[in-house]
Design a protein around this motif. Structure first.
Motif, PDB file in Angstrom:
ATOM      1  N   ARG A 106       0.820  -1.168  -0.121  1.00  0.00           N
ATOM      2  CA  ARG A 106      -0.027  -0.026   0.147  1.00  0.00           C
ATOM      3  C   ARG A 106       0.918   1.170   0.169  1.00  0.00           C
ATOM      4  N   ASP A 107       0.483   2.041  -0.706  1.00  0.00           N
ATOM      5  CA  ASP A 107       1.184   3.404  -0.787  1.00  0.00           C
ATOM      6  C   ASP A 107       1.253   4.149   0.363  1.00  0.00           C
ATOM      7  N   GLU A 108       0.211   4.102   1.110  1.00  0.00           N
ATOM      8  CA  GLU A 108      -0.110   5.064   2.371  1.00  0.00           C
ATOM      9  C   GLU A 108       0.456   4.486   3.615  1.00  0.00           C
ATOM     10  N   MET A 109       0.929   3.174   3.628  1.00  0.00           N
ATOM     11  CA  MET A 109       1.696   2.858   4.687  1.00  0.00           C
ATOM     12  C   MET A 109       2.736   1.783   4.290  1.00  0.00           C
ATOM     13  N   THR A 110       3.925   1.968   4.764  1.00  0.00           N
ATOM     14  CA  THR A 110       5.195   1.198   4.628  1.00  0.00           C
ATOM     15  C   THR A 110       4.888  -0.033   5.434  1.00  0.00           C
ATOM     16  N   LEU A 111       5.431  -1.292   4.815  1.00  0.00           N
ATOM     17  CA  LEU A 111       5.581  -2.199   5.504  1.00  0.00           C
ATOM     18  C   LEU A 111       6.952  -3.004   5.589  1.00  0.00           C
ATOM     19  N   HIS A 112       7.166  -3.783   6.667  1.00  0.00           N
ATOM     20  CA  HIS A 112       8.577  -4.097   6.797  1.00  0.00           C
ATOM     21  C   HIS A 112       8.827  -5.538   6.848  1.00  0.00           C
ATOM     22  N   GLN A 113       9.621  -6.222   6.190  1.00  0.00           N
ATOM     23  CA  GLN A 113       9.694  -7.483   5.973  1.00  0.00           C
ATOM     24  C   GLN A 113       9.933  -8.079   7.417  1.00  0.00           C
ATOM     25  N   MET A 114       9.408  -9.264   7.708  1.00  0.00           N
ATOM     26  CA  MET A 114       9.673  -9.729   9.199  1.00  0.00           C
ATOM     27  C   MET A 114       9.745 -11.185   9.218  1.00  0.00           C
ATOM     28  N   ILE A 115      10.771 -12.013   9.256  1.00  0.00           N
ATOM     29  CA  ILE A 115      10.895 -13.211   9.194  1.00  0.00           C
ATOM     30  C   ILE A 115      10.807 -13.738  10.702  1.00  0.00           C
ATOM     31  N   GLY A 116       9.811 -14.922  10.777  1.00  0.00           N
ATOM     32  CA  GLY A 116       9.214 -15.049  12.347  1.00  0.00           C
ATOM     33  C   GLY A 116       8.419 -14.120  12.805  1.00  0.00           C
ATOM     34  N   TRP A 117       7.438 -13.604  11.875  1.00  0.00           N
ATOM     35  CA  TRP A 117       6.161 -12.736  12.400  1.00  0.00           C
ATOM     36  C   TRP A 117       5.452 -13.716  13.385  1.00  0.00           C
ATOM     37  N   GLN A 118       5.088 -14.748  12.950  1.00  0.00           N
ATOM     38  CA  GLN A 118       4.420 -15.678  13.924  1.00  0.00           C
ATOM     39  C   GLN A 118       5.082 -16.990  13.910  1.00  0.00           C
ATOM     40  N   PRO A 119       4.984 -17.929  14.686  1.00  0.00           N
ATOM     41  CA  PRO A 119       5.702 -19.492  14.535  1.00  0.00           C
ATOM     42  C   PRO A 119       5.236 -20.130  13.323  1.00  0.00           C
ATOM     43  N   GLY A 120       6.132 -20.197  12.701  1.00  0.00           N
ATOM     44  CA  GLY A 120       5.987 -21.002  11.110  1.00  0.00           C
ATOM     45  C   GLY A 120       5.360 -19.957  10.096  1.00  0.00           C
ATOM     46  N   ILE A 121       5.206 -18.552  10.296  1.00  0.00           N
ATOM     47  CA  ILE A 121       4.983 -17.361   9.315  1.00  0.00           C
ATOM     48  C   ILE A 121       5.685 -16.561   9.186  1.00  0.00           C
ATOM     49  N   ASP A 122       6.465 -16.139   8.030  1.00  0.00           N
ATOM     50  CA  ASP A 122       7.402 -15.115   7.613  1.00  0.00           C
ATOM     51  C   ASP A 122       6.505 -14.091   6.859  1.00  0.00           C
ATOM     52  N   ILE A 123       6.972 -12.989   6.767  1.00  0.00           N
ATOM     53  CA  ILE A 123       6.507 -11.753   5.907  1.00  0.00           C
ATOM     54  C   ILE A 123       7.692 -11.688   5.099  1.00  0.00           C
ATOM     55  N   LYS A 124       7.413 -12.022   3.599  1.00  0.00           N
ATOM     56  CA  LYS A 124       8.640 -11.541   2.755  1.00  0.00           C
ATOM     57  C   LYS A 124       8.276 -10.484   1.982  1.00  0.00           C
ATOM     58  N   GLU A 125       8.745  -9.419   2.323  1.00  0.00           N
ATOM     59  CA  GLU A 125       8.473  -8.050   1.547  1.00  0.00           C
ATOM     60  C   GLU A 125       9.626  -7.147   1.168  1.00  0.00           C
ATOM     61  N   HIS A 126      10.785  -7.605   1.493  1.00  0.00           N
ATOM     62  CA  HIS A 126      11.943  -6.549   1.121  1.00  0.00           C
ATOM     63  C   HIS A 126      12.003  -6.585  -0.477  1.00  0.00           C
ATOM     64  N   PRO A 127      12.111  -5.430  -1.007  1.00  0.00           N
ATOM     65  CA  PRO A 127      12.315  -5.009  -2.657  1.00  0.00           C
ATOM     66  C   PRO A 127      13.403  -5.886  -3.315  1.00  0.00           C
ATOM     67  N   ASN A 128      14.177  -6.257  -2.458  1.00  0.00           N
ATOM     68  CA  ASN A 128      15.371  -7.074  -3.189  1.00  0.00           C
ATOM     69  C   ASN A 128      15.215  -8.652  -2.739  1.00  0.00           C
ATOM     70  N   ASN A 129      14.072  -9.173  -2.131  1.00  0.00           N
ATOM     71  CA  ASN A 129      13.833 -10.400  -1.914  1.00  0.00           C
ATOM     72  C   ASN A 129      12.996 -10.923  -2.947  1.00  0.00           C
ATOM     73  N   TYR A 130      12.796 -12.345  -2.933  1.00  0.00           N
ATOM     74  CA  TYR A 130      11.835 -12.957  -4.271  1.00  0.00           C
ATOM     75  C   TYR A 130      11.414 -14.290  -3.738  1.00  0.00           C
ATOM     76  N   VAL A 131      10.456 -14.806  -4.038  1.00  0.00           N
ATOM     77  CA  VAL A 131       9.691 -16.097  -4.055  1.00  0.00           C
ATOM     78  C   VAL A 131       9.725 -16.888  -5.315  1.00  0.00           C
ATOM     79  N   VAL A 132       9.821 -18.340  -5.181  1.00  0.00           N
ATOM     80  CA  VAL A 132       9.802 -18.920  -6.365  1.00  0.00           C
ATOM     81  C   VAL A 132       8.004 -19.021  -6.591  1.00  0.00           C
TER      82      VAL A 132
END
Length: 259
Positions: A106-132
């Protein structure tokens, strides 16, 4: 393995940043570089016909749910979270039985990548990250839903969790430091802890800009520091709003003979 060049081109045509992979490792340098063009994709898949496809998380982020042997079960964690945080969106199953939900940033709110946000759940967000992504080997789309915008409540919760987990308990807040605090102490703590709660952020940002210019910090470096402070905030300011305030304070300093 089937050549996936046409699928890669289809993703590129939809505005995605495509990467070729072998064994989950990128075949090109991609950090801070423009997205591949159609011609570049054709050349790369001609050179590497068995390459898998990855997408950079520059326009979207992924809620990555996984089960770890003898560890956390992300699906159990996910079931305990409010369902309204996760509207229907594009999702896929992963090679080892996980699941990934795709949401637009979202343009109006920045999000930050967070590995280990919840047990077994990651947030992959960094513009230099990627997902298969599918149809790479072991990956499959669960649906044909469009990628929808993430709810603001979800983004706020992730950012707040990141700020909370970032605190360390190794040093007591009540240490009796022998040196006195000064105004520079306040500046450094603002950068480290963020701009405060909503309603105070613009005032704190303006004060931080002024304090940095007063200390003769070069504008280019001051801009980096205020962005760090914003990123460390529980509810960061939109980038356009930060830029507008920074430029206003900078122009005022220049008119007053500073800088």
């Amino acid at each position: 393995m089937k050549n996936l060049v046409n699928v890669a081109l289809a993703y590129q045509a939809k505005g995605m940043s495509v990467l070729p992979l072998l064994n989950k490792k990128p075949l090109i340098k991609f950090a801070d570089r423009p997205a591949l063009t159609a011609d570049e994709i054709k050349k790369l898949w001609k050179k590497y016909p068995t390459a898998s496809i990855a997408l950079k998380t520059d326009k979207f982020f992924v809620v990555d749910i996984d089960r770890h042997e003898n560890g956390a079960d992300g699906f159990n964690s996910f079931d305990q979270l409010p369902k309204e945080w996760f509207p229907e969106t594009l999702s896929q199953t992963t090679k080892h039985g996980g699941k990934q939900l795709f949401y637009l940033k979202r343009d109006e709110m920045t999000l930050h990548q967070m590995i280990g946000w919840q047990p077994g759940i990651d947030i992959k967000e960094h513009p230099n990250n990627y997902v298969v992504v599918a149809p790479s080997d072991g990956y499959s789309w669960e649906n044909k839903n469009p990628i929808v915008k993430a709810p603001l409540d979800l983004i706020r919760t992730i950012n707040q969790s990141r700020a909370t987990k970032g605190h360390t308990n190794r040093v007591s807040e009540d240490l009796n430091l022998t040196r006195e605090r000064n105004s520079t102490t306040d500046v450094l703590e603002t950068i480290a802890s963020g701009l405060g709660d909503q309603g105070q952020r613009n005032k704190a940002l303006a004060a931080l800009c002024g304090a940095l210019f007063f200390r003769s910090v070069k504008p280019r470096l001051a801009y980096k520091l205020v962005n760090i402070a914003n990123e460390n905030s529980n509810d960061p300011l939109p980038q356009k709003e930060l830029d507008r305030t920074f430029e206003s304070i900078l122009n005022r300093e220049m008119q007053n003979g500073g800088g």
